[in-house]
Structure formats: structure tokens, C-alpha cells
Design a protein around this motif. Structure first.
Motif, mmCIF file in Angstrom:
data_model
loop_
_atom_site.group_PDB
_atom_site.id
_atom_site.type_symbol
_atom_site.label_atom_id
_atom_site.label_comp_id
_atom_site.label_asym_id
_atom_site.label_seq_id
_atom_site.Cartn_x
_atom_site.Cartn_y
_atom_site.Cartn_z
ATOM 1 N N ARG A 198 -31.062 -24.718 -12.629
ATOM 2 C CA ARG A 198 -30.022 -25.279 -13.472
ATOM 3 C C ARG A 198 -29.185 -24.328 -14.045
ATOM 4 N NH1 ARG A 198 -31.050 -31.159 -15.472
ATOM 5 N NH2 ARG A 198 -32.819 -31.809 -14.750
ATOM 6 N N GLU A 199 -27.899 -24.497 -14.145
ATOM 7 C CA GLU A 199 -26.919 -23.724 -14.842
ATOM 8 C C GLU A 199 -26.051 -24.563 -15.847
ATOM 9 O OE1 GLU A 199 -24.527 -21.202 -12.270
ATOM 10 O OE2 GLU A 199 -26.329 -20.933 -11.023
ATOM 11 N N LEU A 200 -25.672 -23.932 -16.901
ATOM 12 C CA LEU A 200 -24.595 -24.709 -17.680
ATOM 13 C C LEU A 200 -23.147 -24.733 -17.109
ATOM 14 C CD1 LEU A 200 -25.278 -24.520 -21.451
ATOM 15 C CD2 LEU A 200 -25.265 -26.430 -20.299
ATOM 16 N N LEU A 201 -22.610 -25.628 -16.510
ATOM 17 C CA LEU A 201 -21.292 -25.501 -15.871
ATOM 18 C C LEU A 201 -20.756 -26.747 -16.225
ATOM 19 C CD1 LEU A 201 -21.965 -27.028 -13.252
ATOM 20 C CD2 LEU A 201 -22.941 -24.971 -12.825
ATOM 21 N N LYS A 202 -19.138 -26.621 -15.819
ATOM 22 C CA LYS A 202 -18.543 -28.031 -15.843
ATOM 23 C C LYS A 202 -18.534 -28.752 -14.432
ATOM 24 C CE LYS A 202 -15.325 -26.671 -19.208
ATOM 25 N NZ LYS A 202 -13.886 -26.141 -19.521
ATOM 26 N N LEU A 203 -18.696 -30.087 -14.204
ATOM 27 C CA LEU A 203 -18.842 -30.407 -12.817
ATOM 28 C C LEU A 203 -17.835 -30.261 -12.169
ATOM 29 C CD1 LEU A 203 -20.379 -34.084 -13.837
ATOM 30 C CD2 LEU A 203 -21.397 -32.331 -12.216
ATOM 31 N N ILE B 49 -22.524 -28.991 -18.549
ATOM 32 C CA ILE B 49 -23.582 -29.926 -18.278
ATOM 33 C C ILE B 49 -24.591 -29.158 -17.513
ATOM 34 C CG2 ILE B 49 -22.422 -30.777 -16.271
ATOM 35 C CD1 ILE B 49 -23.966 -33.375 -16.661
ATOM 36 N N ASP B 50 -25.904 -29.330 -17.675
ATOM 37 C CA ASP B 50 -27.076 -28.396 -17.149
ATOM 38 C C ASP B 50 -27.650 -28.908 -15.836
ATOM 39 O OD1 ASP B 50 -28.644 -26.277 -17.548
ATOM 40 O OD2 ASP B 50 -30.209 -27.224 -18.479
ATOM 41 N N VAL B 51 -26.977 -28.516 -14.811
ATOM 42 C CA VAL B 51 -27.278 -29.002 -13.297
ATOM 43 C C VAL B 51 -27.572 -27.742 -12.461
ATOM 44 C CG1 VAL B 51 -26.230 -31.095 -13.777
ATOM 45 C CG2 VAL B 51 -24.905 -29.496 -12.746
ATOM 46 N N ASP B 52 -28.001 -28.109 -11.233
ATOM 47 C CA ASP B 52 -28.185 -27.168 -10.321
ATOM 48 C C ASP B 52 -26.840 -27.027 -9.347
ATOM 49 O OD1 ASP B 52 -28.967 -25.763 -7.961
ATOM 50 O OD2 ASP B 52 -30.853 -26.600 -7.656
ATOM 51 N N PRO B 53 -26.048 -26.226 -9.287
ATOM 52 C CA PRO B 53 -24.760 -26.380 -8.741
ATOM 53 C C PRO B 53 -25.060 -26.426 -7.049
ATOM 54 C CG PRO B 53 -25.025 -23.983 -9.544
ATOM 55 C CD PRO B 53 -26.140 -24.999 -10.034
ATOM 56 N N MET B 54 -25.735 -25.985 -6.685
ATOM 57 C CA MET B 54 -26.087 -25.834 -5.294
ATOM 58 C C MET B 54 -26.284 -27.453 -4.685
ATOM 59 S SD MET B 54 -26.320 -22.948 -3.383
ATOM 60 C CE MET B 54 -27.725 -23.026 -2.348
ATOM 61 N N ARG B 55 -27.116 -28.045 -5.324
ATOM 62 C CA ARG B 55 -27.686 -29.335 -5.045
ATOM 63 C C ARG B 55 -26.737 -30.462 -5.312
ATOM 64 N NH1 ARG B 55 -31.853 -28.609 -1.902
ATOM 65 N NH2 ARG B 55 -33.061 -27.022 -2.749
ATOM 66 N N ILE B 56 -25.726 -30.140 -6.555
ATOM 67 C CA ILE B 56 -24.742 -30.918 -6.797
ATOM 68 C C ILE B 56 -23.515 -30.997 -5.728
ATOM 69 C CG2 ILE B 56 -22.893 -31.817 -8.458
ATOM 70 C CD1 ILE B 56 -25.936 -32.392 -9.153
ATOM 71 N N GLU B 57 -23.633 -29.706 -5.292
ATOM 72 C CA GLU B 57 -22.663 -29.658 -4.179
ATOM 73 C C GLU B 57 -23.016 -30.432 -2.950
ATOM 74 O OE1 GLU B 57 -21.986 -25.578 -3.265
ATOM 75 O OE2 GLU B 57 -21.429 -25.786 -1.462
ATOM 76 N N GLN B 58 -24.501 -30.330 -2.668
ATOM 77 C CA GLN B 58 -24.837 -31.183 -1.309
ATOM 78 C C GLN B 58 -24.462 -32.756 -1.633
ATOM 79 O OE1 GLN B 58 -28.973 -30.416 -1.288
ATOM 80 N NE2 GLN B 58 -28.898 -30.860 1.318
#
Ligand code: ADP
Ligand code: MG
Length: 395
Positions: A249-254, A287-296
Motif C-alpha cells: 500500500r501507498e498513500l496516493l490519489k486514485l 487513499i492507502d492502496v496498492d497502485p500495481m493492483r489498482i492498475e490491474q
């Protein structure tokens, strides 16, 4: 009517109960046991309650005798009625006249004035604690149960408790074995999918050379390239679905994740004459999400929208506070398709793998989020993923 003490041979018959394995399951074993029991004790009612899991509720699983009136499945609670009292006290009880028994004051039996004497014996084992209760009763006017009857009933209850404990243990063992077997199959299939990908690269490369050539087999080469691409996609999606993963997870904007996916996929949309847009606010929170997974997730959703939409159609990503949405005005889904959407390998496409949405679900759930789908045949589809635990509807 005075009853004779049963002859010794009968006593053995009481304990020579059928092997639980010879009958179809524990229920049948207990049914036979209670019938023998009612006969032998000359009981007008014999009932057996078993504990439901670890709860305080006990369910009637077997009964015999004309006076056993409660239906199978009836529930009693610890501390309630005679049987519940015996369970709570963990003590066998011989009640020569339950209506006169001071310790049961107010606990029973205004509706059963017919019951004369009763034997109530809790079923317990050291390892599992309270498992149930065996209740035997004789009508008023019959000879009361004796201390000897109680002793025999206790021995029988111990035997029944062992049978119940064994059945539970066997159930747990086979469940654990099945879970291990499935996990093993999962690991093996993932290993096979992984191994298939290496030779695929070689096959694809060779087929590409053939398809680029001027020879007669160029068309065959193209087919091989297409089919290997499909196999490769199946392997990657299967691995994404089957392999356990850890979120980074990383803190980032969707929008930081979604915008590059949209740009990377834009040529494919342009080629089909479909517009793709992204709408988000300049005050978008992190938001605290995994960018690679959200990309998928975004890729899989965008691909489905692209496949479902015709030339001139539009696909729109929207981002709000803790949520992400994709809407298309494509072919939409029937009720049945909606129900099967997350079933692995469900696909309505000739070249589909049926794993895209299963992967999406797995990733969203790993984030603790939820997915909601709205779709209408011929109208389009809207998928909303919420990463925060709010129950707000799609407006
Ligand atoms: P695949 O795309 O390989 O078929 P998916 O799991 O991604 O597998 O999707 C499963 C099925 O759900 C699709 O075959 C399609 O029938 C349906 N589906 C998914 N997304 C959409 C959409 N946006 N519009 C219409 N149908 C969809
Ligand atoms: Mg898909």
C-alpha cells in the motif's frame, strides 16, 4: 403395573449397538440407539438433544416412544426446562416425580402432567465438554426409574457421547484433509500455469516468423500467434487469481493510478471509435492502496467496457472520495450474466478467459473494499468500487 427387572441378556443388547459406520451417518445411529433405549428401559419417551456448535442451544436429533412428542429440530437452551437444567449442572438426574421436585420449581411441565419419572443424563467428554443430553421418561402409573436404571443410562450416555465425539472428529479431519488437498491442487495448477508460459514465448516467436513470411503457411502462423496470446493471457490471469499476494500500500490519489491506464489504453479505444474519459476533482483526497493492483483492476474493467461497447460509444472513469467508477453505454448484462459475473471462468466471449472480474473482486476485497454493479441489457454497465466502508448508493 409393576415392571420386572430386564434380564441380563437384554442389558448386553443395549450396548451392542450397531457400528456408527454401518448406518448412514450419525443421525441414523442415534435413531436406532434411542429405539433400543426406549425398548430396554420401558420408556414411554426417549429424546436426545445435541449441542449446536459451541452455542448454548441444543437440538432434538433423535426420539423414540409414544410420548416423545417434540418434533426433530426442536431447540432447548442451557438452563431451560429439566434437560437444560441437567446440562447447566452437568449432573445426571433421576426424577421420580418431576412435578414435586423443588429444584425444578417453575422450570416445567405444566403442559406434561402425564410424565411420571425421568432420567436426564448429560453427554460429555473430557476433550469436548458438553455435547448433549439424553432424556428418558415413563408415564404416570408406570414403575418409577430406579438408581440402577440411572447407572445403566449413564454408561449408555458415555457410549453415545463417544460416538458423537468421534463423528465430530472424523468430520473435522476430513474437512481439514479436503482443505489441504484443494490448497495442494491450487499450488500445482499455479506451477503448471507458470511452466506453460516459458515454452509459449518460443512458440509465439517462431509462429510470428512464419506469419510474417510470404509462404503458404503464413495464415497458420497468424492463428498460432493468436492462440498462444490467448493461452498467455489465460496463464497470467489465472496466476493473478490463484496466487496469494501481499498488498504494497501507498498513500496516493486514485487519479495518479487511473490516468496512466486511461492514456495507455486510449489507442485501443480510438481504434474502435470509442471515447474514454476520466473525471476527478482537484480536491481529490489521498487513499492507502496498492497502485500495481489498482492498475490491474482498472485495466480489467476498461477492457470489459471496451469489449462491450460499439463504435461511437463512450466509457467514463470517475473518481470520488474513496471510490472509483467506470461506466459504459455498451451491451449491458442480463440478470443471469450479472449473477455469474464473478464466477471464475465465466465468459460470454469467444476469446475471453472469464477471470478478469474474479481478479478484480479478489483485489478489491484484499483492500477491504466492495464492488457494486448496475447493468441493463442494451443500456450499459456501471461498476463502482468503494474503498471506504460506506453504504452510500450509486446515484
Ligand atoms: P472475460 O472478460 O474474459 O469474459 P471477465 O471476468 O472480465 O472475463 O468478465 C466476465 C463476463 O462478464 C464477460 O464475458 C461479460 O459477459 C460480462 N461483463 C463484464 N463486464 C462487462 C461490461 N462492462 N458490459 C457487459 N458485460 C460485461
Ligand atoms: Mg474481462
Amino acid at each position: 403395573m409393576a415392571l420386572q427387572a430386564p434380564p441380563q441378556a437384554d442389558l448386553l443388547a443395549l450396548f451392542e449397538l450397531p457400528d456408527a459406520e454401518d448406518l448412514q451417518g450419525l443421525g441414523a445411529y442415534l435413531g436406532r440407539t434411542l429405539e433400543t433405549c426406549a425398548d430396554w428401559f420401558h420408556a414411554t419417551g426417549a429424546t436426545l438433544f445435541l449441542r449446536k456448535g459451541d452455542s448454548e442451544e441444543y437440538e432434538l436429533v433423535a426420539r423414540a416412544g409414544a410420548e416423545a412428542k417434540a418434533p426433530l429440530g426442536a431447540l432447548i437452551r442451557e438452563g431451560q426446562g429439566i434437560a437444560g437444567t441437567a446440562i447447566a449442572k452437568q449432573e445426571p438426574m433421576l426424577l421420580q416425580d418431576p412435578h414435586e421436585n423443588a429444584s425444578l420449581e417453575g422450570k416445567l411441565l405444566s403442559n406434561r402432567p402425564d410424565i411420571g419419572s425421568s432420567l436426564i443424563v448429560p453427554l460429555t467428554t473430557k476433550a469436548l465438554g458438553s455435547l448433549g443430553v439424553l432424556c428418558l421418561s415413563r408415564s404416570k402409573g408406570e414403575q418409577d426409574f430406579s438408581r440402577r436404571d440411572l447407572k445403566i443410562a449413564r454408561a449408555l450416555a458415555a457410549q453415545i457421547a463417544l460416538a458423537v465425539a468421534n463423528a465430530r472428529l472424523i468430520g473435522q479431519l476430513s474437512e481439514a484433509a479436503e482443505t489441504r488437498r484443494l490448497a495442494e491442487i491450487g499450488r500445482m495448477t499455479a506451477a503448471i500455469a507458470h511452466e506453460i508460459r516459458n515454452p509459449l514465448t518460443g512458440i509465439r516467436g517462431a509462429a510470428q516468423v512464419v506469419s510474417d513470411s510470404e509462404c503458404e503457411s503464413a495464415e497458420l502462423g497468424r492463428i498460432i500467434v493468436e492462440e498462444t496470446d490467448k493461452l498467455d493471457r489465460l496463464c497470467s490471469e489465472f496466476l493473478a487469481f490463484a496466487r496469494p499476494f501481499q498488498l504494497r500500500r501507498e498513500l496516493l490519489k486514485l487519479s495518479e493510478v487511473v490516468a496512466p491506464v486511461v492514456e495507455r489504453m486510449r489507442p485501443e479505444f480510438d481504434a474502435k471509435g470509442i471515447s474514454i474519459t476520466l473525471d476527478f476533482s482537484s480536491h481529490e483526497p489521498t487513499i492507502d492502496v496498492d497502485p500495481m493492483r489498482i492498475e490491474q483492476v482498472c485495466r480489467n474493467l476498461a477492457q470489459n467496457a471496451l469489449h462491450a461497447t460499439l463504435k461511437g460509444g463512450r466509457v467514463e472513469f470517475r473518481i470520488g472520495e474513496g471510490w472509483l467508477e467506470i461506466e459504459d453505454d455498451g451491451e449491458g448484462m442480463s440478470e443471469l450474466e450479472m449473477q455469474s459475473l464473478f464466477t471464475p471462468f465465466f465468459t460470454t466471449k469467444a476469446r475471453g478467459t472469464g477471470l478478469g472480474m474474479s481478479v478484480v473482486k479478489k483485489i478489491v476485497e484484499a483492500h477491504g473494499g466492495c464492488i457494486r454493479i448496475q447493468s441493463e441489457k442494451g443500456q450499459g454497465t456501471r461498476v463502482r468500487i468503494s474503498f471506504l466502508h460506506t453504504e452510500e448508493g450509486i446515484d
